[in-house]
Design a protein around this motif. Sequence first.
Motif, PDB file in Angstrom:
ATOM      1  N   THR A 148       1.300  -1.537   0.423  1.00  0.00           N
ATOM      2  CA  THR A 148      -0.031  -0.204  -0.407  1.00  0.00           C
ATOM      3  C   THR A 148       1.189   0.945   0.150  1.00  0.00           C
ATOM      4  O   THR A 148       0.930   2.074  -0.662  1.00  0.00           O
ATOM      5  CB  THR A 148      -0.938   0.307   0.643  1.00  0.00           C
ATOM      6  N   LYS A 188      -9.649   2.710  -2.391  1.00  0.00           N
ATOM      7  CA  LYS A 188      -9.598   4.026  -2.642  1.00  0.00           C
ATOM      8  C   LYS A 188      -8.758   5.525  -3.154  1.00  0.00           C
ATOM      9  O   LYS A 188      -8.649   6.440  -3.347  1.00  0.00           O
ATOM     10  CB  LYS A 188     -10.021   4.617  -0.921  1.00  0.00           C
ATOM     11  N   HIS A 192      -8.701   9.416  -4.252  1.00  0.00           N
ATOM     12  CA  HIS A 192      -7.482  10.094  -2.913  1.00  0.00           C
ATOM     13  C   HIS A 192      -6.436  11.126  -3.988  1.00  0.00           C
ATOM     14  O   HIS A 192      -6.564  12.229  -4.106  1.00  0.00           O
ATOM     15  CB  HIS A 192      -5.955   9.181  -2.254  1.00  0.00           C
TER      16      HIS A 192
HETATM   17  C1  LIG Z   1      -1.627  -4.106 -28.898  1.00  0.00           C
HETATM   18  C2  LIG Z   1      -2.716  -4.896 -27.348  1.00  0.00           C
HETATM   19  C3  LIG Z   1      -1.969  -4.124 -26.932  1.00  0.00           C
HETATM   20  C4  LIG Z   1      -2.775  -4.588 -25.493  1.00  0.00           C
HETATM   21  C5  LIG Z   1      -3.260  -2.730 -24.402  1.00  0.00           C
HETATM   22  C6  LIG Z   1      -3.918  -3.422 -23.010  1.00  0.00           C
HETATM   23  C7  LIG Z   1      -3.485  -1.760 -22.937  1.00  0.00           C
HETATM   24  C8  LIG Z   1      -4.105  -1.135 -21.689  1.00  0.00           C
HETATM   25  C9  LIG Z   1      -3.620  -1.874 -20.710  1.00  0.00           C
HETATM   26  C10 LIG Z   1      -4.289  -1.576 -19.043  1.00  0.00           C
HETATM   27  C11 LIG Z   1      -3.999  -2.075 -18.128  1.00  0.00           C
HETATM   28  C12 LIG Z   1      -4.872  -2.285 -16.887  1.00  0.00           C
HETATM   29  C13 LIG Z   1      -4.430  -3.206 -15.697  1.00  0.00           C
HETATM   30  C14 LIG Z   1      -5.207  -3.125 -14.581  1.00  0.00           C
HETATM   31  C15 LIG Z   1      -5.592  -4.038 -13.785  1.00  0.00           C
HETATM   32  O1  LIG Z   1      -4.169  -4.056 -13.306  1.00  0.00           O
HETATM   33  S1  LIG Z   1      -6.679  -3.107 -12.340  1.00  0.00           S
HETATM   34  C16 LIG Z   1      -5.427  -4.133 -11.118  1.00  0.00           C
HETATM   35  C17 LIG Z   1      -5.177  -2.977 -10.331  1.00  0.00           C
HETATM   36  N1  LIG Z   1      -5.379  -1.465 -10.118  1.00  0.00           N
HETATM   37  C18 LIG Z   1      -5.770  -1.225  -8.823  1.00  0.00           C
HETATM   38  O2  LIG Z   1      -4.986  -2.091  -8.154  1.00  0.00           O
HETATM   39  C19 LIG Z   1      -6.939   0.292  -8.942  1.00  0.00           C
HETATM   40  C20 LIG Z   1      -6.112   0.963  -7.754  1.00  0.00           C
HETATM   41  N2  LIG Z   1      -6.081   0.911  -6.571  1.00  0.00           N
HETATM   42  C21 LIG Z   1      -5.671   1.566  -5.583  1.00  0.00           C
HETATM   43  O3  LIG Z   1      -5.868   2.636  -5.466  1.00  0.00           O
HETATM   44  C22 LIG Z   1      -5.991   1.155  -4.037  1.00  0.00           C
HETATM   45  O4  LIG Z   1      -6.331   2.475  -3.295  1.00  0.00           O
HETATM   46  C23 LIG Z   1      -4.192   1.053  -3.542  1.00  0.00           C
HETATM   47  C24 LIG Z   1      -3.318   3.176  -3.782  1.00  0.00           C
HETATM   48  C25 LIG Z   1      -3.506   0.189  -4.143  1.00  0.00           C
HETATM   49  C26 LIG Z   1      -4.031   1.228  -2.359  1.00  0.00           C
HETATM   50  O5  LIG Z   1      -4.828  -0.438  -2.575  1.00  0.00           O
HETATM   51  P1  LIG Z   1      -5.651  -1.554  -0.760  1.00  0.00           P
HETATM   52  O6  LIG Z   1      -4.711  -1.198   0.724  1.00  0.00           O
HETATM   53  O7  LIG Z   1      -5.544  -2.825  -1.446  1.00  0.00           O
HETATM   54  O8  LIG Z   1      -6.581  -0.162  -0.380  1.00  0.00           O
HETATM   55  P2  LIG Z   1      -7.426   1.019   0.115  1.00  0.00           P
HETATM   56  O9  LIG Z   1      -7.560   1.419  -1.429  1.00  0.00           O
HETATM   57  O10 LIG Z   1      -8.449   0.682   1.075  1.00  0.00           O
HETATM   58  O11 LIG Z   1      -6.303   2.257   0.888  1.00  0.00           O
HETATM   59  C27 LIG Z   1      -6.185   1.605   2.091  1.00  0.00           C
HETATM   60  C28 LIG Z   1      -6.097   2.557   3.333  1.00  0.00           C
HETATM   61  O12 LIG Z   1      -4.737   4.114   3.033  1.00  0.00           O
HETATM   62  C29 LIG Z   1      -5.511   4.807   2.328  1.00  0.00           C
HETATM   63  N3  LIG Z   1      -5.168   5.166   1.292  1.00  0.00           N
HETATM   64  C30 LIG Z   1      -5.494   4.644  -0.352  1.00  0.00           C
HETATM   65  N4  LIG Z   1      -5.046   5.523  -1.262  1.00  0.00           N
HETATM   66  C31 LIG Z   1      -3.856   6.580  -0.658  1.00  0.00           C
HETATM   67  C32 LIG Z   1      -3.640   7.429  -1.741  1.00  0.00           C
HETATM   68  N5  LIG Z   1      -2.716   7.491  -3.039  1.00  0.00           N
HETATM   69  N6  LIG Z   1      -3.202   9.197  -0.596  1.00  0.00           N
HETATM   70  C33 LIG Z   1      -3.400   8.704   0.654  1.00  0.00           C
HETATM   71  N7  LIG Z   1      -4.067   7.719   1.549  1.00  0.00           N
HETATM   72  C34 LIG Z   1      -4.461   6.370   0.504  1.00  0.00           C
HETATM   73  C35 LIG Z   1      -7.043   5.024   1.742  1.00  0.00           C
HETATM   74  O13 LIG Z   1      -7.414   5.961   2.363  1.00  0.00           O
HETATM   75  C36 LIG Z   1      -7.285   3.588   3.346  1.00  0.00           C
HETATM   76  O14 LIG Z   1      -7.484   3.768   4.019  1.00  0.00           O
HETATM   77  P3  LIG Z   1      -8.262   4.926   5.574  1.00  0.00           P
HETATM   78  O15 LIG Z   1      -8.689   3.014   5.512  1.00  0.00           O
HETATM   79  O16 LIG Z   1      -9.244   5.487   4.268  1.00  0.00           O
HETATM   80  O17 LIG Z   1      -8.134   4.648   6.519  1.00  0.00           O
END
Ligand SMILES: CCCCCCCCCCCCCCC(=O)SCCNC(=O)CCNC(=O)[C@H](O)C(C)(C)COP(=O)(O)OP(=O)(O)OC[C@H]1O[C@@H](n2cnc3c(N)ncnc32)[C@H](O)[C@@H]1OP(=O)(O)O
Length: 267
Positions: A148, A188, A192
């Motif tokens: 994270t 989230k 954020h």
């Molecule tokens: C010719 C052929 C060509 C073909 C080519 C094809 C082209 C296109 C390719 C496209 C590829 C697409 C691929 C898609 C994927 O891979 S999907 C999988 C990856 N994506 C994600 O995971 C989504 C984004 N994830 C997040 O935003 C998450 O929030 C993450 C930052 C990873 C953190 O995750 P996690 O810890 O599991 O959970 P939470 O979100 O609940 O966060 C935990 C706490 O942290 C706080 N938080 C989260 N982010 C932030 C931030 N940026 N700043 C501050 N605080 C943050 C969050 O609020 C939680 O805290 P609280 O519970 O609120 O106290």
Amino acid sequence: MELGWLLWGAAVLLLLPVLMELSPAVNFALRIGFYYLLFFVCSALTAPVCLLVNGGRTVKNMRIIKTVVKTFKYFFGLRFEVKGLENFEVEGPAIIVSNHQSILDMMGLMEVLPDNCVQVGKKELMYAGTVGLIIYLGGVIFINRKSTSSAKMVMAEVAKTMATDNVKVWVYPEGTRNCTGDLLPFKKGAFHVAVQAQVPVIPVVYSSFTTFYNPKKNLFTSGKIKVEVLPPIETKGLTSDDVSELTDRCYRTMRATLFRLSGRPGE
Ligand SMILES: CCCCCCCCCCCCCCC(=O)SCCNC(=O)CCNC(=O)[C@H](O)C(C)(C)COP(=O)(O)OP(=O)(O)OC[C@H]1O[C@@H](n2cnc3c(N)ncnc32)[C@H](O)[C@@H]1OP(=O)(O)O
Ligand SMILES: CCCCCCCC/C=C\CCCCCCCC(=O)OC[C@@H](O)COP(=O)(O)O
């Protein structure tokens, strides 16, 4: 020897349609295998073009990638019915969030992808052979979902640079594929970033694939996918304290739209 191979090839070609008809598992394996093959081969062919035309890693390559991937739907008998594209016409950067059902989403992504828009993807995709190369060249932002803190750092950097680079960023807030016809709880991070960058969130909803695609049932046939780009949700004046409410609001709106587009009664 040659005659043997010729006869063998003819037999397979004749038997294949029968096999696909008789065995959903064979049909599914062949269609999804062909999808992977398309990605792998087209990535290998598109990468040199991107390098020649744009010289390296830049969001401009997404135009080339989009042109190639938009042809894939014809191979699988998939049609897209799109509404609300005008909602992408916001001044400057934005965070786009959409539901994520399968690797087939890449066709839906490219069907509506606005200019200057990169995606957030799991870092494991970087190692997917030629596909990893092409998505690197397309400017995809890689995050480590297992850390994270590092993911938050990457996303914080995105919030800083998306204004100067004038790019939109497409995030799948469910964080993983989910082909149940419903939404997983939203992560989230996207929200954020939107608040940190003070840019609008533009929700995009794809109707459920379950009528034509279900890996558990070896179902993969042709079908129609409804896509709706919803009005932008402003974040100006919001702070990190508002992120949970913003996330929930977006989740509720997208879930109601998903049920409507999929003909599923709302709760
Ligand atoms: C010719 C052929 C060509 C073909 C080519 C094809 C082209 C296109 C390719 C496209 C590829 C697409 C691929 C898609 C994927 O891979 S999907 C999988 C990856 N994506 C994600 O995971 C989504 C984004 N994830 C997040 O935003 C998450 O929030 C993450 C930052 C990873 C953190 O995750 P996690 O810890 O599991 O959970 P939470 O979100 O609940 O966060 C935990 C706490 O942290 C706080 N938080 C989260 N982010 C932030 C931030 N940026 N700043 C501050 N605080 C943050 C969050 O609020 C939680 O805290 P609280 O519970 O609120 O106290
Ligand atoms: C020479 C090395 C050869 C390596 C072989 C690799 C071949 C790769 C060929 C095709 C790969 C197609 C991938 C296209 C992009 C898919 C994007 C996507 O949908 O990723 C899933 C991700 O959103 C969520 O992952 P999880 O649901 O959490 O899991």
